[in-house]
Write a protein that holds these residues in place. Sequence first.
Motif, PDB file in Angstrom:
ATOM      1  N   ALA A 112      -6.451  15.038 -43.265  1.00 23.75           N
ATOM      2  CA  ALA A 112      -7.269  14.774 -42.034  1.00 23.75           C
ATOM      3  C   ALA A 112      -7.695  13.275 -42.124  1.00 23.75           C
ATOM      4  O   ALA A 112      -8.195  12.487 -41.102  1.00 23.75           O
ATOM      5  CB  ALA A 112      -8.775  15.283 -42.084  1.00 23.75           C
ATOM      6  N   GLY A 113      -6.781  12.287 -42.900  1.00 19.93           N
ATOM      7  CA  GLY A 113      -6.814  11.031 -42.905  1.00 19.93           C
ATOM      8  C   GLY A 113      -7.695  10.405 -43.653  1.00 19.93           C
ATOM      9  O   GLY A 113      -8.114   9.228 -43.757  1.00 19.93           O
ATOM     10  N   LYS A 114      -8.375  11.043 -44.810  1.00 17.19           N
ATOM     11  CA  LYS A 114      -9.280  10.292 -45.605  1.00 17.19           C
ATOM     12  C   LYS A 114      -8.717   9.443 -46.393  1.00 17.19           C
ATOM     13  O   LYS A 114      -9.281   8.123 -46.559  1.00 17.19           O
ATOM     14  CB  LYS A 114     -10.088  11.480 -46.357  1.00 17.19           C
ATOM     15  CG  LYS A 114     -10.665  12.816 -45.888  1.00 17.19           C
ATOM     16  CD  LYS A 114     -11.377  13.836 -46.634  1.00 17.19           C
ATOM     17  CE  LYS A 114     -10.319  14.093 -47.495  1.00 17.19           C
ATOM     18  NZ  LYS A 114      -9.153  15.241 -46.952  1.00 17.19           N
ATOM     19  N   THR A 115      -7.661   9.865 -47.261  1.00 20.24           N
ATOM     20  CA  THR A 115      -7.057   8.748 -48.090  1.00 20.24           C
ATOM     21  C   THR A 115      -6.414   7.396 -47.255  1.00 20.24           C
ATOM     22  O   THR A 115      -6.624   6.303 -47.699  1.00 20.24           O
ATOM     23  CB  THR A 115      -5.925   9.332 -48.776  1.00 20.24           C
ATOM     24  OG1 THR A 115      -6.548  10.426 -49.669  1.00 20.24           O
ATOM     25  CG2 THR A 115      -5.238   8.412 -49.786  1.00 20.24           C
ATOM     26  N   LEU A 116      -6.042   7.731 -46.080  1.00 19.27           N
ATOM     27  CA  LEU A 116      -5.422   6.732 -45.295  1.00 19.27           C
ATOM     28  C   LEU A 116      -6.336   5.721 -44.890  1.00 19.27           C
ATOM     29  O   LEU A 116      -6.310   4.598 -44.758  1.00 19.27           O
ATOM     30  CB  LEU A 116      -4.690   7.440 -43.941  1.00 19.27           C
ATOM     31  CG  LEU A 116      -4.028   6.397 -42.802  1.00 19.27           C
ATOM     32  CD1 LEU A 116      -2.955   5.575 -43.638  1.00 19.27           C
ATOM     33  CD2 LEU A 116      -3.837   7.109 -41.668  1.00 19.27           C
ATOM     34  N   LEU A 117      -7.609   6.176 -44.541  1.00 17.78           N
ATOM     35  CA  LEU A 117      -8.699   5.577 -44.211  1.00 17.78           C
ATOM     36  C   LEU A 117      -9.205   4.569 -45.253  1.00 17.78           C
ATOM     37  O   LEU A 117      -9.292   3.306 -45.281  1.00 17.78           O
ATOM     38  CB  LEU A 117     -10.009   6.223 -43.397  1.00 17.78           C
ATOM     39  CG  LEU A 117     -11.220   5.270 -43.203  1.00 17.78           C
ATOM     40  CD1 LEU A 117     -10.877   4.313 -42.169  1.00 17.78           C
ATOM     41  CD2 LEU A 117     -12.204   6.265 -42.490  1.00 17.78           C
ATOM     42  N   SER A 118      -9.439   5.255 -46.417  1.00 16.59           N
ATOM     43  CA  SER A 118      -9.900   4.599 -47.635  1.00 16.59           C
ATOM     44  C   SER A 118      -9.016   3.568 -48.085  1.00 16.59           C
ATOM     45  O   SER A 118      -9.356   2.335 -48.645  1.00 16.59           O
ATOM     46  CB  SER A 118     -10.050   5.651 -48.758  1.00 16.59           C
ATOM     47  OG  SER A 118      -8.873   6.286 -49.104  1.00 16.59           O
ATOM     48  N   VAL A 119      -7.685   3.925 -48.179  1.00 19.58           N
ATOM     49  CA  VAL A 119      -6.625   2.803 -48.573  1.00 19.58           C
ATOM     50  C   VAL A 119      -6.480   1.599 -47.572  1.00 19.58           C
ATOM     51  O   VAL A 119      -6.479   0.365 -48.066  1.00 19.58           O
ATOM     52  CB  VAL A 119      -5.293   3.340 -48.645  1.00 19.58           C
ATOM     53  CG1 VAL A 119      -4.088   2.213 -48.840  1.00 19.58           C
ATOM     54  CG2 VAL A 119      -5.334   4.352 -49.631  1.00 19.58           C
ATOM     55  N   GLY A 120      -6.786   1.808 -46.167  1.00 22.27           N
ATOM     56  CA  GLY A 120      -6.470   0.784 -45.198  1.00 22.27           C
ATOM     57  C   GLY A 120      -7.779  -0.065 -45.748  1.00 22.27           C
ATOM     58  O   GLY A 120      -7.804  -1.384 -45.401  1.00 22.27           O
ATOM     59  N   LEU A 121      -8.965   0.496 -45.536  1.00 19.70           N
ATOM     60  CA  LEU A 121     -10.152  -0.291 -46.005  1.00 19.70           C
ATOM     61  C   LEU A 121      -9.989  -1.147 -47.238  1.00 19.70           C
ATOM     62  O   LEU A 121     -10.552  -2.383 -47.150  1.00 19.70           O
ATOM     63  CB  LEU A 121     -11.456   0.634 -45.888  1.00 19.70           C
ATOM     64  CG  LEU A 121     -11.844   1.288 -44.582  1.00 19.70           C
ATOM     65  CD1 LEU A 121     -12.714   2.233 -44.848  1.00 19.70           C
ATOM     66  CD2 LEU A 121     -12.384   0.226 -43.742  1.00 19.70           C
ATOM     67  N   GLY A 122      -9.546  -0.690 -48.117  1.00 20.17           N
ATOM     68  CA  GLY A 122      -9.267  -1.149 -49.458  1.00 20.17           C
ATOM     69  C   GLY A 122      -8.313  -2.355 -49.385  1.00 20.17           C
ATOM     70  O   GLY A 122      -8.588  -3.434 -49.991  1.00 20.17           O
ATOM     71  N   ILE A 123      -7.322  -2.069 -48.472  1.00 20.66           N
ATOM     72  CA  ILE A 123      -6.286  -3.276 -48.502  1.00 20.66           C
ATOM     73  C   ILE A 123      -6.898  -4.444 -47.725  1.00 20.66           C
ATOM     74  O   ILE A 123      -6.811  -5.551 -48.349  1.00 20.66           O
ATOM     75  CB  ILE A 123      -5.145  -2.863 -47.701  1.00 20.66           C
ATOM     76  CG1 ILE A 123      -4.189  -1.608 -48.536  1.00 20.66           C
ATOM     77  CG2 ILE A 123      -4.029  -4.057 -47.205  1.00 20.66           C
ATOM     78  CD1 ILE A 123      -3.321  -1.055 -47.968  1.00 20.66           C
TER      79      ILE A 123
END
Length: 249
Positions: A112-123
Amino acid sequence: MSKSVTEIQQAFKQLRLSETAEELPELLRKAEQTSWTYLEFLEQLTTYELKRREEKSIERRLNWARFPFYKPITMFDLDEQTAITERQLKQLREYQWLEQAYNLILLGPPGAGKTLLSVGLGIEAIQKGFQVSFVTMGELIQLLKTEEFTNKSRTQLKRLRSSDLVIIDDVMYMAMDEREATLFFQLIHQLYEQSSLILTSNRSPEEWTELVDNQGIMTAILDRLLHRVEVIHMNNESYRLKHQKTIFN
């Protein structure tokens, strides 16, 4: 007698200005072409050194974060899901929630994009000067169980505890025994109101209690996690299945 460029480069390296030393010939060429004054030349040297130090600091913190992939927040496609609006994403990217030690819980099925969103915010948080750590729930439990035995676990957990933002992926994917739950509680207690957390899970917090025998420990964990939190339900269709690739297509 004036010094050669090579001698000046060596002097810069002794002063630990190695990045500027490598760039010195190019800066000297520009200085001659544009007739910089001594003050302008020194300003360019200082600006270049500070820029390279910041870039190296970001590179180092990106390595320490241990992200599973490098996909900046600009790669998060709002058209692919309806869980979060453009305005909400813009608000998240202001990072006031991070400065105020708020938590984010991203819930939804796999893909659903959970990890993608979290990594993007982290970067992006790293690029803004924050320290970030990424770990899966399984890896975290293993680190906590081996902390007193291995230097590697101690080092990773030391960085994690000193992070401004800790991302824990796949929270409560599997059941925890009482010792694992106790170790997890101790970590959450240490991070409480000191760091922000982003947790991703395919189970709601109400279901997490079913995966731990000791209900008291999980209640204490949830009490701290949910005190200052934004829960985002990402129940859209799996991005991976929607864009599935096959051998013959």
